[in-house]
Design a protein around this motif. Structure first.
Motif, PDB file in Angstrom:
ATOM      1  N   ILE A   1    -109.340 -26.536  38.407  1.00 24.53           N
ATOM      2  CA  ILE A   1    -109.169 -25.431  39.344  1.00 24.53           C
ATOM      3  C   ILE A   1    -109.855 -24.201  38.768  1.00 24.53           C
ATOM      4  N   ALA A   2    -110.675 -23.559  39.571  1.00 24.84           N
ATOM      5  CA  ALA A   2    -111.425 -22.398  39.090  1.00 24.84           C
ATOM      6  C   ALA A   2    -110.554 -21.160  38.945  1.00 24.84           C
ATOM      7  N   THR A   3    -109.731 -20.874  39.951  1.00 28.34           N
ATOM      8  CA  THR A   3    -108.958 -19.625  39.950  1.00 28.34           C
ATOM      9  C   THR A   3    -107.457 -19.884  40.031  1.00 28.34           C
ATOM     10  N   ASP A   4    -106.701 -18.812  39.766  1.00 30.52           N
ATOM     11  CA  ASP A   4    -105.238 -18.923  39.779  1.00 30.52           C
ATOM     12  C   ASP A   4    -104.633 -18.808  41.173  1.00 30.52           C
ATOM     13  N   GLY A   5    -105.459 -18.458  42.175  1.00 35.39           N
ATOM     14  CA  GLY A   5    -104.930 -18.351  43.529  1.00 35.39           C
ATOM     15  C   GLY A   5    -103.990 -17.192  43.749  1.00 35.39           C
ATOM     16  N   ALA A   6    -104.050 -16.169  42.882  1.00 33.24           N
ATOM     17  CA  ALA A   6    -103.064 -15.088  42.936  1.00 33.24           C
ATOM     18  C   ALA A   6    -103.184 -14.205  44.165  1.00 33.24           C
ATOM     19  N   LEU A   7    -104.312 -14.259  44.877  1.00 28.89           N
ATOM     20  CA  LEU A   7    -104.483 -13.431  46.067  1.00 28.89           C
ATOM     21  C   LEU A   7    -104.182 -14.187  47.356  1.00 28.89           C
ATOM     22  N   GLY A   8    -103.658 -15.388  47.248  1.00 29.35           N
ATOM     23  CA  GLY A   8    -103.268 -16.131  48.438  1.00 29.35           C
ATOM     24  C   GLY A   8    -102.087 -15.465  49.111  1.00 29.35           C
ATOM     25  N   LEU A   9    -102.044 -15.542  50.440  1.00 31.72           N
ATOM     26  CA  LEU A   9    -100.908 -14.978  51.166  1.00 31.72           C
ATOM     27  C   LEU A   9     -99.657 -15.789  50.860  1.00 31.72           C
ATOM     28  N   ALA A  10     -98.570 -15.103  50.638  1.00 33.86           N
ATOM     29  CA  ALA A  10     -97.308 -15.788  50.352  1.00 33.86           C
ATOM     30  C   ALA A  10     -96.155 -14.851  50.654  1.00 33.86           C
ATOM     31  N   SER A  11     -95.002 -15.428  50.859  1.00 38.95           N
ATOM     32  CA  SER A  11     -93.806 -14.638  51.071  1.00 38.95           C
ATOM     33  C   SER A  11     -93.499 -13.804  49.841  1.00 38.95           C
ATOM     34  N   ASP A  12     -92.863 -12.661  50.061  1.00 39.13           N
ATOM     35  CA  ASP A  12     -92.456 -11.819  48.939  1.00 39.13           C
ATOM     36  C   ASP A  12     -91.420 -12.502  48.061  1.00 39.13           C
ATOM     37  N   ASP A  13     -90.897 -13.654  48.516  1.00 44.07           N
ATOM     38  CA  ASP A  13     -89.956 -14.413  47.691  1.00 44.07           C
ATOM     39  C   ASP A  13     -90.633 -14.944  46.432  1.00 44.07           C
ATOM     40  N   TYR A  14     -91.976 -15.003  46.449  1.00 43.76           N
ATOM     41  CA  TYR A  14     -92.711 -15.578  45.323  1.00 43.76           C
ATOM     42  C   TYR A  14     -93.251 -14.475  44.428  1.00 43.76           C
ATOM     43  N   GLU A  15     -92.597 -14.290  43.285  1.00 45.55           N
ATOM     44  CA  GLU A  15     -93.096 -13.351  42.289  1.00 45.55           C
ATOM     45  C   GLU A  15     -93.920 -14.123  41.268  1.00 45.55           C
ATOM     46  N   GLY A  16     -94.877 -13.440  40.664  1.00 49.26           N
ATOM     47  CA  GLY A  16     -95.743 -14.127  39.716  1.00 49.26           C
ATOM     48  C   GLY A  16     -96.487 -15.254  40.391  1.00 49.26           C
ATOM     49  N   LEU A  17     -97.189 -14.937  41.496  1.00 51.05           N
ATOM     50  CA  LEU A  17     -97.764 -15.972  42.353  1.00 51.05           C
ATOM     51  C   LEU A  17     -98.742 -16.872  41.604  1.00 51.05           C
TER      52      LEU A  17
END
Length: 287
Positions: free
Chosen positions: A40-56
């Protein structure tokens, strides 16, 4: 079953991309006794997600490992880059990281080539030149994957490593999206007309892999990426992945029962009947 064990390396931009494009092929290869590696190239940290997910970023990388377990993947590696985001200006680099689209292609390719050499890879799965639907990180995967294969081949003085570009026939996916759209309401960020301009022309497809025997693993791979299946109300509700997972199993099997690839080194005769010359085994033709 093939009597020779080979190694398949699937290179993807973000956690969850493998679930959508190549998970069936990965599960098939693993079930047939081959070694499968997910990079996997990137951590995907900018993907849309619910605020329930911290440290995406950490959540999404953990989801990738869960997906890999469902597919029988032997090894998961993250190249260390940060997510570049879908559109708009590329955000500033986070502390200690570089956005994938801002990284040197040569440096990223060297990182990937190191894995290819260590694994003695037979097949590398990347993306087509369009990056599928045009995501800039996906387009960079195409560039980095092609260059990494060149580096790996030169280091071993061998041309045996094959690159296959994961894609979908434009007409097939546009038709599938229209069909699904009659039953389900897509989220606001999803533009179905994108798929009329994306991916690869059918005439350029060289491999069509039936993955219906491994559809349960493919669905489990999608389900593993829970952070990408829903968002809070302010971010538009359910995501595309959630819509796919709500498709009833018989229809799901039809929509997701095949995966397609383009061999950039193959010569494809244009104008032939649909399916002519398309290989059905990702390892066909290897020594």
């Amino acid at each position: 079953m093939d009597t020779m064990t080979r190694t398949l390396v699937a290179f993807h931009a973000h956690p969850d991309d493998e679930a959508l494009l190549t998970s069936g092929t990965m599960a098939k290869a693993a079930a047939e006794g081959h070694r499968v590696v997910l990079v996997i190239a990137t951590d995907g940290a900018l993907g849309l997600a619910s605020d329930d997910y911290e440290g995406l970023a950490e959540v999404r990388l953990a989801e990738a490992r869960e997906s890999a377990d469902a597919l029988g993947v032997a090894r998961v590696e993250w190249l260390g880059y940060a997510d570049s985001g879908l559109d708009g200006p590329i955000p500033p680099d986070p502390p200690g990281q570089v956005r994938f689209c801002r990284a040197s292609v040569e440096e990223a390719a060297e990182r990937l080539a190191g894995i290819l050499r260590t694994e003695r890879a037979d097949v590398l799965l990347t993306y087509d030149a369009a990056g599928g639907y045009g995501h800039r990180d996906h387009m960079r995967v195409h560039e980095v994957g092609a260059r990494a294969a060149e580096i790996a081949r030169a280091a071993t003085d061998s041309q045996e490593l094959r690159v296959l570009e994961a894609t979908v026939p434009r007409d097939a996916i546009a038709r599938a999206v229209r069909l699904v759209g009659k039953v389900y309401r897509f989220p606001p960020e999803f533009d179905p007309t994108t798929f009329e301009r994306a991916f690869t022309a059918r005439a350029d497809i060289t491999h069509r892999i039936s993955v219906r025997k491994h559809i349960a693993a493919k669905r489990a791979s999608m389900r593993a990426h829970a952070s990408q299946a829903s968002t809070d109300g302010s971010k538009g509700g359910d995501r595309t992945l959630a819509a796919f997972l709500r498709i009833p199993r018989p229809l799901y099997d039809v929509v997701f029962g095949r995966e397609w690839f383009r061999d950039p080194d193959a010569t494809v005769t244009r104008g032939s009947k649909a399916g002519d010359g398309i290989r059905n085994d990702v390892f066909e033709g290897l020594p």
